[in-house]
Design an enzyme around this catalytic site. Structure first.
Site, PDB file in Angstrom:
ATOM      1  N   LYS A 210       0.848  -1.199   0.000  1.00 10.71           N
ATOM      2  CA  LYS A 210       0.000   0.000   0.000  1.00 10.71           C
ATOM      3  C   LYS A 210       0.887   1.254   0.000  1.00 10.71           C
ATOM      4  O   LYS A 210       2.099   1.170   0.227  1.00 10.71           O
ATOM      5  CB  LYS A 210      -0.929  -0.017   1.213  1.00 10.71           C
ATOM      6  CG  LYS A 210      -0.232  -0.067   2.557  1.00 10.71           C
ATOM      7  CD  LYS A 210      -1.255  -0.168   3.687  1.00 10.71           C
ATOM      8  CE  LYS A 210      -0.613  -0.285   5.037  1.00 10.71           C
ATOM      9  NZ  LYS A 210      -1.443   0.201   6.108  1.00 10.71           N
TER      10      LYS A 210
ATOM     11  N   ARG B  96      -9.987  -0.321  15.147  1.00  9.57           N
ATOM     12  CA  ARG B  96     -10.020   0.428  13.890  1.00  9.57           C
ATOM     13  C   ARG B  96     -11.138  -0.095  12.992  1.00  9.57           C
ATOM     14  O   ARG B  96     -12.123   0.577  12.793  1.00  9.57           O
ATOM     15  CB  ARG B  96      -8.637   0.331  13.233  1.00  9.57           C
ATOM     16  CG  ARG B  96      -8.397   1.304  12.136  1.00  9.57           C
ATOM     17  CD  ARG B  96      -6.927   1.413  11.758  1.00  9.57           C
ATOM     18  NE  ARG B  96      -6.346   0.178  11.259  1.00  9.57           N
ATOM     19  CZ  ARG B  96      -5.094   0.069  10.776  1.00  9.57           C
ATOM     20  NH1 ARG B  96      -4.317   1.131  10.753  1.00  9.57           N
ATOM     21  NH2 ARG B  96      -4.623  -1.079  10.340  1.00  9.57           N
TER      22      ARG B  96
ATOM     23  N   ARG C  99       1.147 -10.624   6.924  1.00  9.87           N
ATOM     24  CA  ARG C  99       1.087  -9.438   6.063  1.00  9.87           C
ATOM     25  C   ARG C  99       2.361  -8.635   6.340  1.00  9.87           C
ATOM     26  O   ARG C  99       2.469  -7.912   7.309  1.00  9.87           O
ATOM     27  CB  ARG C  99      -0.174  -8.623   6.376  1.00  9.87           C
ATOM     28  CG  ARG C  99      -1.462  -9.430   6.199  1.00  9.87           C
ATOM     29  CD  ARG C  99      -2.705  -8.598   6.470  1.00  9.87           C
ATOM     30  NE  ARG C  99      -2.705  -7.962   7.760  1.00  9.87           N
ATOM     31  CZ  ARG C  99      -3.092  -8.521   8.913  1.00  9.87           C
ATOM     32  NH1 ARG C  99      -3.538  -9.774   8.923  1.00  9.87           N
ATOM     33  NH2 ARG C  99      -3.055  -7.859  10.047  1.00  9.87           N
TER      34      ARG C  99
ATOM     35  N   ASP D 294      12.108  23.293  -2.487  1.00  6.24           N
ATOM     36  CA  ASP D 294      12.811  22.498  -3.504  1.00  6.24           C
ATOM     37  C   ASP D 294      14.309  22.414  -3.281  1.00  6.24           C
ATOM     38  O   ASP D 294      15.023  21.831  -4.094  1.00  6.24           O
ATOM     39  CB  ASP D 294      12.598  23.131  -4.894  1.00  6.24           C
ATOM     40  CG  ASP D 294      11.234  23.745  -5.029  1.00  6.24           C
ATOM     41  OD1 ASP D 294      10.263  22.975  -5.012  1.00  6.24           O
ATOM     42  OD2 ASP D 294      11.133  24.987  -5.103  1.00  6.24           O
TER      43      ASP D 294
HETATM   44  N1  PMH Z   1      -1.884  -5.372   8.008  1.00  6.91           N
HETATM   45  C1  PMH Z   1      -2.594  -4.252   8.180  1.00  6.91           C
HETATM   46  C2  PMH Z   1      -4.068  -4.342   8.367  1.00  6.91           C
HETATM   47  C3  PMH Z   1      -1.935  -3.013   8.206  1.00  6.91           C
HETATM   48  O1  PMH Z   1      -2.657  -1.900   8.373  1.00  6.91           O
HETATM   49  C4  PMH Z   1      -0.524  -2.974   8.061  1.00  6.91           C
HETATM   50  C5  PMH Z   1       0.262  -1.715   8.151  1.00  6.91           C
HETATM   51  C6  PMH Z   1       0.159  -4.179   7.857  1.00  6.91           C
HETATM   52  C7  PMH Z   1      -0.552  -5.354   7.849  1.00  6.91           C
HETATM   53  C8  PMH Z   1       1.644  -4.227   7.688  1.00  6.91           C
HETATM   54  O2  PMH Z   1       2.272  -3.828   8.852  1.00  6.91           O
HETATM   55  P1  PMH Z   1       3.887  -3.665   8.925  1.00  6.91           P
HETATM   56  O3  PMH Z   1       4.220  -2.625   7.915  1.00  6.91           O
HETATM   57  O4  PMH Z   1       4.123  -3.219  10.307  1.00  6.91           O
HETATM   58  O5  PMH Z   1       4.430  -4.991   8.577  1.00  6.91           O
HETATM   59  N2  PMH Z   1      -0.451  -0.572   8.462  1.00  6.91           N
HETATM   60  C9  PMH Z   1       0.042   0.553   9.003  1.00  6.91           C
HETATM   61  C10 PMH Z   1      -0.760   1.633   9.333  1.00  6.91           C
HETATM   62  O6  PMH Z   1      -2.032   1.658   9.123  1.00  6.91           O
HETATM   63  N3  PMH Z   1      -0.053   2.584   9.892  1.00  6.91           N
HETATM   64  O7  PMH Z   1       1.212   2.164   9.945  1.00  6.91           O
HETATM   65  C11 PMH Z   1       1.296   0.905   9.403  1.00  6.91           C
END
Ligand code: PMH
Length: 382
Positions: free
Chosen positions: A40, A136, A221, A315
């Site tokens: 993402k 969340r 993940r 810049d």
């Molecule tokens: N799964 C979910 C639902 C997430 O939101 C995130 C990261 C990950 C996996 C991956 O986490 P990692 O990068 O620590 O491995 N999300 C976010 C977030 O919403 N803000 O910081 C990291």
């Protein structure tokens, strides 16, 4: 198409490091635990498509993103692997997910009701989100879960996965992690009373995958760790896994001058020379993600740390040099030069934030290069 490079500033992404980090994690995970690469936010600023391709080639079995837009972008780039959207997508866009074979995250009865009314012919694949303590997104109670499953039975939906997300897996104290794990188990046991579908069950982010490798069920993940960055300073210090940062950020000096004592530099005249000094100008600024808070951090020139002085402009920014250097001398903001290195973590600490934010805030104005011959800046000729 190669990005335009008229300005002397760029990011190198070492895709071999992405592969190496996935392999490091895979070595630690049980065989049955697959790796979903989290790409993402443009692959945490590293480039979503390139990182996704490298991760899949290195043995990741799927991808995860936050937005449906991000998933569609990967499909349009020709990526065929499973993609999970982890954020909330309005039910009106379920058709798009079906068209592109993208899995959505769903957990609301109202969502299912709208979906049902839209009477879509082909089935949608979803993962159910359980909120075990992140607060969340997701179902929190057994009653909600029962209600959801009753409604799901009336929808043309395949429940292909179920997951949760940990709030504190990067910390030395595991109490809250275990609380969330146990809530997850309770909800999963209830879920099994309502379906016999084959589901991918996943809980872990990088931190959980690193600290609790053997609890990681069917998949993890893997986000920040895949980029070679540690989920917390605690994990960077304890190093339960060896990770290699993939991103480095470089530019070349555009101007070098000697200024006399008592002269000020940049907006607000916040820096005044104490003696005669050599000052260099670098063509990156806060519009590239080098925020004003970077003032006072160092960059690497000629293998040595030199401080960014005066306010960072939109810049450009200025550096105090230890001697005269030619225009075109390489400056490294993040990464290595000789025996010195500047990590995203030290930048994050200076800014009072986390490495995730430093990476994600590097804007698309900085071109990214992926060819291994570019990793030392060698492929960038001016
Ligand atoms: N799964 C979910 C639902 C997430 O939101 C995130 C990261 C990950 C996996 C991956 O986490 P990692 O990068 O620590 O491995 N999300 C976010 C977030 O919403 N803000 O910081 C990291």
């Amino acid at each position: 198409m190669d990005p335009l490079l008229y300005r002397k500033a760029w990011i190198n992404i070492n895709l071999a490091a992405i592969s190496a980090n996935i392999n490091q994690l895979k070595k630690q995970l049980p065989n049955q635990t697959a790796v979903m690469a989290v790409v993402k936010a443009n692959g945490y600023g590293h480039g979503d498509i390139q990182v996704a391709q490298a991760a899949l080639a290195a043995g990741a079995s799927g991808l995860a993103v936050a937005l449906l837009e991000e998933a569609v972008r990967l499909r349009k780039a020709g990526i065929k692997a499973p993609i999970l959207v982890m954020g909330w997508v309005a039910p009106e866009f379920a058709r798009i997910a079906i068209e592109y074979q993208i899995t959505l995250t769903v957990f609301q009865v109202s969502w299912l009701e709208t979906f049902k009314q839209n009477k879509i012919g082909q089935p949608l694949s979803i993962h159910l989100k359980l909120d075990t303590g992140m607060g969340r997104l997701g179902i929190r109670s057994i009653e909600e879960l029962r209600d959801f499953m009753a409604h799901l039975a009336q929808c043309n939906i395949n429940l292909t996965g179920v997951y949760t997300h940990f709030a504190t897996a990067d910390e030395p104290n595991h109490d809250y992690y275990y609380k969330q794990s146990s809530r997850f188990e309770t909800l999963i046991n209830e879920l099994k009373q309502h379906t016999t579908d084959q589901m991918v069950v996943h809980t872990g982010n990088s931190a959980a995958a690193i600290q609790h490798s053997n609890d990681m069920l069917n998949a993890v993940r893997f986000g920040i760790g895949m980029y070679g960055l540690y989920p917390s300073l605690y994990l960077k210090e304890t190093q339960p896994i060896s990770l290699e940062p993939a991103l480095s950020l470089h530019a070349k000096l555009t101007h070098v001058k000697k200024v006399g004592a008592g002269e000020s530099i940049s907006y607000g005249a916040t820096y005044t020379t104490e003696q005669e000094e050599w000052i260099g100008t670098i063509p990156v600024g806060y519009a590239d993600g080098i925020q004003r808070g970077w003032q006072g951090l160092s960059v690497l020139i000629n293998g040595k740390k030199m401080p960014l002085i005066g306010r960072i402009c939109m810049d450009q920014c200025m550096v105090k040099l230890d001697q005269a250097y030619p225009i075109g001398t390489e400056v490294t903001f993040i990464g290595k030069q000789g025996n010195e290195k500047i990590s995203m973590e030290e930048i994050a600490q200076h800014l009072g934030t986390i490495n995730y934010e430093v990476a994600c805030l590097l804007t698309n104005r900085l071109p990214r290069f992926y060819d291994p011959s570019d990793t030392e800046g060698a492929g960038v000729n001016f």
